[in-house]
Design an enzyme around this catalytic site. Structure first.
Site, PDB file in Angstrom:
ATOM      1  N   ARG A 288     -25.419  21.503 -30.827  1.00 54.04           N
ATOM      2  CA  ARG A 288     -23.845  21.556 -30.300  1.00 54.04           C
ATOM      3  C   ARG A 288     -24.087  21.401 -28.696  1.00 54.04           C
ATOM      4  NH1 ARG A 288     -19.642  26.646 -30.815  1.00 54.04           N
ATOM      5  NH2 ARG A 288     -20.744  27.184 -29.001  1.00 54.04           N
TER       6      ARG A 288
ATOM      7  N   TYR B  96     -15.888  29.563 -22.804  1.00 56.72           N
ATOM      8  CA  TYR B  96     -16.436  29.724 -24.005  1.00 56.72           C
ATOM      9  C   TYR B  96     -17.752  28.684 -24.495  1.00 56.72           C
ATOM     10  CZ  TYR B  96     -17.556  28.934 -28.818  1.00 56.72           C
ATOM     11  OH  TYR B  96     -18.318  28.993 -30.110  1.00 56.72           O
TER      12      TYR B  96
ATOM     13  N   ASP C  68     -17.522  22.250 -29.781  1.00 53.87           N
ATOM     14  CA  ASP C  68     -16.523  22.989 -30.352  1.00 53.87           C
ATOM     15  C   ASP C  68     -15.272  23.177 -29.227  1.00 53.87           C
ATOM     16  OD1 ASP C  68     -14.862  25.150 -31.315  1.00 53.87           O
ATOM     17  OD2 ASP C  68     -16.614  26.350 -31.570  1.00 53.87           O
TER      18      ASP C  68
ATOM     19  N   HIS D 187     -12.529  25.140 -29.578  1.00 50.56           N
ATOM     20  CA  HIS D 187     -12.293  26.445 -29.660  1.00 50.56           C
ATOM     21  C   HIS D 187     -10.952  26.677 -29.515  1.00 50.56           C
ATOM     22  CE1 HIS D 187     -13.983  30.828 -29.685  1.00 50.56           C
ATOM     23  NE2 HIS D 187     -14.664  30.168 -30.380  1.00 50.56           N
TER      24      HIS D 187
ATOM     25  N   GLU E 130     -15.183  20.035 -33.371  1.00 50.45           N
ATOM     26  CA  GLU E 130     -14.642  21.626 -34.087  1.00 50.45           C
ATOM     27  C   GLU E 130     -13.347  22.150 -33.306  1.00 50.45           C
ATOM     28  OE1 GLU E 130     -17.797  24.438 -34.032  1.00 50.45           O
ATOM     29  OE2 GLU E 130     -16.250  26.111 -34.655  1.00 50.45           O
TER      30      GLU E 130
ATOM     31  N   GLU F  63     -13.228  28.455 -38.873  1.00 47.61           N
ATOM     32  CA  GLU F  63     -13.703  29.750 -38.853  1.00 47.61           C
ATOM     33  C   GLU F  63     -12.911  30.712 -38.875  1.00 47.61           C
ATOM     34  OE1 GLU F  63     -16.162  28.958 -35.360  1.00 47.61           O
ATOM     35  OE2 GLU F  63     -14.678  30.174 -34.179  1.00 47.61           O
TER      36      GLU F  63
ATOM     37  N   ARG G 158     -15.342  25.193 -42.049  1.00 45.86           N
ATOM     38  CA  ARG G 158     -15.994  25.831 -41.303  1.00 45.86           C
ATOM     39  C   ARG G 158     -16.105  27.577 -41.442  1.00 45.86           C
ATOM     40  NH1 ARG G 158     -19.651  26.181 -38.303  1.00 45.86           N
ATOM     41  NH2 ARG G 158     -18.821  26.897 -36.357  1.00 45.86           N
TER      42      ARG G 158
ATOM     43  N   GLU H 117     -24.647  26.120 -39.182  1.00 45.71           N
ATOM     44  CA  GLU H 117     -24.674  26.460 -37.815  1.00 45.71           C
ATOM     45  C   GLU H 117     -25.983  27.552 -37.943  1.00 45.71           C
ATOM     46  OE1 GLU H 117     -21.286  28.436 -36.120  1.00 45.71           O
ATOM     47  OE2 GLU H 117     -21.945  28.299 -34.404  1.00 45.71           O
TER      48      GLU H 117
ATOM     49  N   TRP I 225      -8.174  31.571 -26.678  1.00 49.38           N
ATOM     50  CA  TRP I 225      -9.573  31.712 -26.443  1.00 49.38           C
ATOM     51  C   TRP I 225     -10.644  30.712 -27.391  1.00 49.38           C
ATOM     52  CZ3 TRP I 225     -14.038  33.876 -28.629  1.00 49.38           C
ATOM     53  CH2 TRP I 225     -14.979  33.611 -27.726  1.00 49.38           C
TER      54      TRP I 225
END
Ligand code: KDG
Ligand code: MG
Length: 408
Positions: free
Chosen positions: A147, A159, A215, A217, A241, A267, A288, A344, A408
């Site tokens: 990643r 992040y 990602d 995020h 992602e 996620e 995820r 992951e 975030w």
């Protein structure tokens, strides 16, 4: 096979973990992971105050019945706290069942569908030289997929970029031990301009073969996500992602209309229902969710079978806030299912691995859960007691322009 005790153990060997220890009348012990980063004590209380006494006396072998009893019987369904608590019970019961059967758990789930699980690690750097150093270190450690996260010019800590600044930490942990969350700054337009230049440089240096992931995020609107997916197409990402927050799953339709970059999401989701539109309309390519946050193996198996009907694969969440118990559960499930995609794997710190004794292995870029009966992870409760809980929070994000709170 009656349950005689169910106890919550909170420990902080470098970062917080909540574990559930379930014991049967024959002295067989099963372990579950109930860690919810930044909200650990809420799940600990759910288990201690509402589930532990309910479990005592139940048949440990009745896993589906216990799952339905806790999910439907609690009346208040879904949500990360409830589903992490149910997950811990479910995984502990699968651990117990496999120990009774004297088999590694993946055998009970149907046996191995592959020799090992392709894993990706987190390469990051504040700038390109640091990022390259971090990628090199991951390749040296055997990773065959990485990643990529970098700093954005004009912004400070963001992040996914290891806070040490030199990309040396492999176990980047955004939650910080403090009385209140740290604040970070964000600028989506600067990010959208910068990220494609990073992937161009990475492909130029490492060639076309290495699977690269990224990602977002949850920071983009659907049209911004579409723009990013499109601008990353020349660099052939394995996945992009969490390109946009997906509380409104139909917003992914717009992203899909504009880009062929594969999308991974979920996620922060915790039930199969959260995925109904995303999966049935094939709006994502990878699921995820973590076993730890989605009701355990019983629920994840159903979710991934639903995904398989739509050619969607697993990409189970595996940052260090998933404990080694949760990681082992993901590995057994990933080895058994047909539609495994990628896992992951950030690797836990040495201190964490003193408390959780694991038998999973990482060889040639592939993970394997090992062949010990059960999950193959045992917790050293005495070692855990040496690391008391420390309150820690994930950061809050504000726009650099005017300090508006952002995702975030
Ligand atoms: O606790 C939050 C982390 O698990 C999350 O920020 C990690 O996004 C993440 C990832 O993809 O691992
Ligand atoms: Mg993520």
């Amino acid at each position: 096979m009656k349950i005689t005790s169910a106890d919550v153990i909170i420990t902080s060997p470098g970062r917080n973990f909540v574990s559930l220890r379930v014991e049967t009348e024959d002295g067989v012990v099963g372990w579950g992971d109930a860690t919810l980063n930044g909200r650990e004590l809420a799940v600990a209380s759910y288990l201690r105050d509402h589930l532990d006494s309910v479990l005592v006396g139940r048949d440990a072998s009745a896993i589906e019945d216990t799952w339905q009893y806790l999910y439907r019987g609690g009346y208040w369904r879904r949500g990360p706290v409830t589903m992490a608590a149910i997950a811990a019970v479910d995984v502990a019961l699968w651990d117990i069942k496999a120990k009774y059967a004297q088999m590694p758990l993946y055998q009970l789930l149907g046996g191995a569908s592959r020799t090992g699980l392709l894993a990706y690690g987190h390469a990051s750097g504040a700038d390109l030289p640091q990022l390259f150093e971090s990628i090199d270190r991951h390749l040296d450690a055997g990773y065959r997929a990485v990643r990529i996260q970098t700093g954005v010019p004009g912004l400070g800590q963001i992040y996914g970029v290891a806070a040490t600044g030199n990309g040396q930490r492999y176990d980047y942990e955004p939650a910080r031990a403090a009385a209140r969350p740290a604040e970070e700054q964000w600028d989506t337009r600067a990010y959208l301009r910068h990220v494609p230049t990073v992937f161009e440089a990475v492909r130029a240096k490492y060639g076309p073969e290495l699977p690269l992931l990224h990602d977002g995020h949850h920071r983009m609107t659907p049209i911004q996500a579409a723009q990013l997916g499109k601008s990353l197409e020349p660099y052939d990402l394995f996945w992009l992602e969490d390109c946009t927050p997906a509380e409104n799953p139909t917003s992914l339709r717009l992203v899909r209309q504009h880009t062929t970059t594969p999308l991974a999401l979920g996620e922060t989701f915790n039930t199969i229902w959260d995925y109904q539109t995303l999966i049935s309309e094939q709006l994502i390519d990878y699921v995820r969710s973590a076993v730890t946050h989605t009701g355990g193996i019983t629920a994840m198996r159903k979710l991934l079978d639903f995904a398989a009907m739509h050619q969607i694969k697993s990409g189970m969440h595996g940052p260090t806030d998933i404990s080694p118990i949760g990681m082992a559960a993901a590995l057994h499930l990933g080895l058994a299912i047909h539609n495994f995609g990628i896992q992951e794997y950030m690797r836990h710190s040495a201190q964490t691995l003193e408390v959780f004794q694991t038998s999973y292995r990482f060889e040639g870029g592939l993970l394997h859960p090992g062949d010990r009966p059960g999950l193959g992870v045992e917790m050293d409760v005495e070692a855990a007691a040496a690391f008391p809980y420390r309150g820690a929070y994930l950061p809050v994000n504000r726009l650099a322009l005017d300090a508006t709170v952002h995702d975030w």
